[in-house]
Write a protein that holds these residues in place. Sequence first.
Motif, PDB file in Angstrom:
ATOM      1  N   PRO A   1     -20.484-132.680 -10.243  1.00  0.00           N
ATOM      2  CA  PRO A   1     -20.080-131.651  -9.276  1.00  0.00           C
ATOM      3  C   PRO A   1     -19.898-130.308  -9.976  1.00  0.00           C
ATOM      4  O   PRO A   1     -19.595-130.252 -11.166  1.00  0.00           O
ATOM      5  CB  PRO A   1     -18.749-132.186  -8.726  1.00  0.00           C
ATOM      6  CG  PRO A   1     -18.830-133.656  -8.943  1.00  0.00           C
ATOM      7  CD  PRO A   1     -19.573-133.834 -10.229  1.00  0.00           C
ATOM      8  N   ASP A   2     -20.068-129.247  -9.236  1.00  0.00           N
ATOM      9  CA  ASP A   2     -20.040-127.897  -9.792  1.00  0.00           C
ATOM     10  C   ASP A   2     -18.605-127.442 -10.015  1.00  0.00           C
ATOM     11  O   ASP A   2     -18.091-126.572  -9.312  1.00  0.00           O
ATOM     12  CB  ASP A   2     -20.761-126.938  -8.845  1.00  0.00           C
ATOM     13  CG  ASP A   2     -21.066-125.609  -9.513  1.00  0.00           C
ATOM     14  OD1 ASP A   2     -20.984-125.532 -10.747  1.00  0.00           O
ATOM     15  OD2 ASP A   2     -21.392-124.656  -8.788  1.00  0.00           O
TER      16      ASP A   2
ATOM     17  N   VAL B   1     -11.209-145.969  -8.462  1.00  0.00           N
ATOM     18  CA  VAL B   1     -11.929-145.058  -7.566  1.00  0.00           C
ATOM     19  C   VAL B   1     -12.773-144.082  -8.382  1.00  0.00           C
ATOM     20  O   VAL B   1     -13.915-143.771  -8.020  1.00  0.00           O
ATOM     21  CB  VAL B   1     -10.942-144.288  -6.659  1.00  0.00           C
ATOM     22  CG1 VAL B   1     -11.662-143.172  -5.898  1.00  0.00           C
ATOM     23  CG2 VAL B   1     -10.279-145.239  -5.671  1.00  0.00           C
ATOM     24  N   ILE B   2     -12.217-143.605  -9.495  1.00  0.00           N
ATOM     25  CA  ILE B   2     -12.965-142.684 -10.356  1.00  0.00           C
ATOM     26  C   ILE B   2     -14.172-143.394 -10.962  1.00  0.00           C
ATOM     27  O   ILE B   2     -15.253-142.811 -11.092  1.00  0.00           O
ATOM     28  CB  ILE B   2     -12.052-142.112 -11.455  1.00  0.00           C
ATOM     29  CG1 ILE B   2     -10.885-141.337 -10.835  1.00  0.00           C
ATOM     30  CG2 ILE B   2     -12.843-141.184 -12.383  1.00  0.00           C
ATOM     31  CD1 ILE B   2      -9.854-140.858 -11.838  1.00  0.00           C
TER      32      ILE B   2
ATOM     33  N   LEU C   1     -22.214-140.946  -8.762  1.00  0.00           N
ATOM     34  CA  LEU C   1     -22.763-139.693  -9.294  1.00  0.00           C
ATOM     35  C   LEU C   1     -24.000-139.942 -10.153  1.00  0.00           C
ATOM     36  O   LEU C   1     -24.869-139.073 -10.263  1.00  0.00           O
ATOM     37  CB  LEU C   1     -21.701-138.962 -10.118  1.00  0.00           C
ATOM     38  CG  LEU C   1     -20.591-138.262  -9.327  1.00  0.00           C
ATOM     39  CD1 LEU C   1     -19.518-137.742 -10.272  1.00  0.00           C
ATOM     40  CD2 LEU C   1     -21.155-137.116  -8.490  1.00  0.00           C
ATOM     41  N   ALA C   2     -24.082-141.119 -10.751  1.00  0.00           N
ATOM     42  CA  ALA C   2     -25.241-141.441 -11.587  1.00  0.00           C
ATOM     43  C   ALA C   2     -26.528-141.483 -10.771  1.00  0.00           C
ATOM     44  O   ALA C   2     -27.628-141.387 -11.325  1.00  0.00           O
ATOM     45  CB  ALA C   2     -25.021-142.779 -12.289  1.00  0.00           C
TER      46      ALA C   2
ATOM     47  N   LEU D   1     -18.741-135.813  -4.426  1.00  0.00           N
ATOM     48  CA  LEU D   1     -17.337-135.543  -4.735  1.00  0.00           C
ATOM     49  C   LEU D   1     -16.569-135.163  -3.474  1.00  0.00           C
ATOM     50  O   LEU D   1     -15.432-135.606  -3.272  1.00  0.00           O
ATOM     51  CB  LEU D   1     -17.226-134.421  -5.769  1.00  0.00           C
ATOM     52  CG  LEU D   1     -15.789-133.989  -6.109  1.00  0.00           C
ATOM     53  CD1 LEU D   1     -14.991-135.155  -6.683  1.00  0.00           C
ATOM     54  CD2 LEU D   1     -15.788-132.818  -7.085  1.00  0.00           C
ATOM     55  N   GLU D   2     -17.187-134.358  -2.614  1.00  0.00           N
ATOM     56  CA  GLU D   2     -16.519-133.943  -1.381  1.00  0.00           C
ATOM     57  C   GLU D   2     -16.161-135.150  -0.521  1.00  0.00           C
ATOM     58  O   GLU D   2     -15.053-135.226   0.030  1.00  0.00           O
ATOM     59  CB  GLU D   2     -17.413-132.988  -0.594  1.00  0.00           C
ATOM     60  CG  GLU D   2     -16.756-132.463   0.685  1.00  0.00           C
ATOM     61  CD  GLU D   2     -17.648-131.508   1.456  1.00  0.00           C
ATOM     62  OE1 GLU D   2     -17.188-130.956   2.470  1.00  0.00           O
ATOM     63  OE2 GLU D   2     -18.806-131.319   1.048  1.00  0.00           O
TER      64      GLU D   2
END
Length: 228
Positions: free
Chosen positions: A25-26, A97-98, A105-106, A118-119
């Motif tokens: 994420p940015d 959760v992380i 994300l991968a 992420l949102e």
Amino acid sequence: MPHGTHHLQPITSVSGQTGTALFFPDLVQTRTPPKEPVAIAEMAEFFGVTHRTLHFYEEKGLLTARRMGLMRVYGRDEIARMALINVCREVGMSVSVIQDLFETLATASSTSEANLILEETLLARRRELASNLSTIHRQLQQLNALLDHEEAETGQLNTEPKGPPLTETEARCLQLMVEGYTPIRIARTLELKTEEVSAVEASIVDKLNAQNRFQAVAKAVLLGMVAN
């Protein structure tokens, strides 16, 4: 980009002979990230965690350190991963959760897709917190009803104020914070400037002797300072 602000995206990690693009994420760092390789002591100091915490994240597969002589060091991608871990932990996400977030994300093929992932995770956390607040409200109502009944029978009424005194603006702001409003939305609702809302929230946090707005909301709910 403002001076002192550093985007951490995208990250490219090389494994063996194959280069694999990993998109995060940015996120934005308001401080200059340390130059790699980053020793564990420097990593811990930069993110405000202990060496033990970094070891724990490594054990959970969230971070990976490499050896440089006798030193264990981190690279650029690990700095980005740790920045994201910190964001998640600050809003109370569990390690599991992380872990799930990183696995998802991968699969991201761009920074935009990573932002959406992420949102969605943050929205799920907000729904969870809102549900918890609802449960706390209900339990507080039950406790207050029981206590009011006891006081009525004994002829004792509790006239002590609930929590520290707040100004009218602070009270309205706190109620909106409890309802999950963001600072920008609070500013629109109360017809205030964003910086004015920040000052009001800071005052509320200080009066409640809290560390941040989330802790202030939790304390306010427990003290019965806000309406359902």
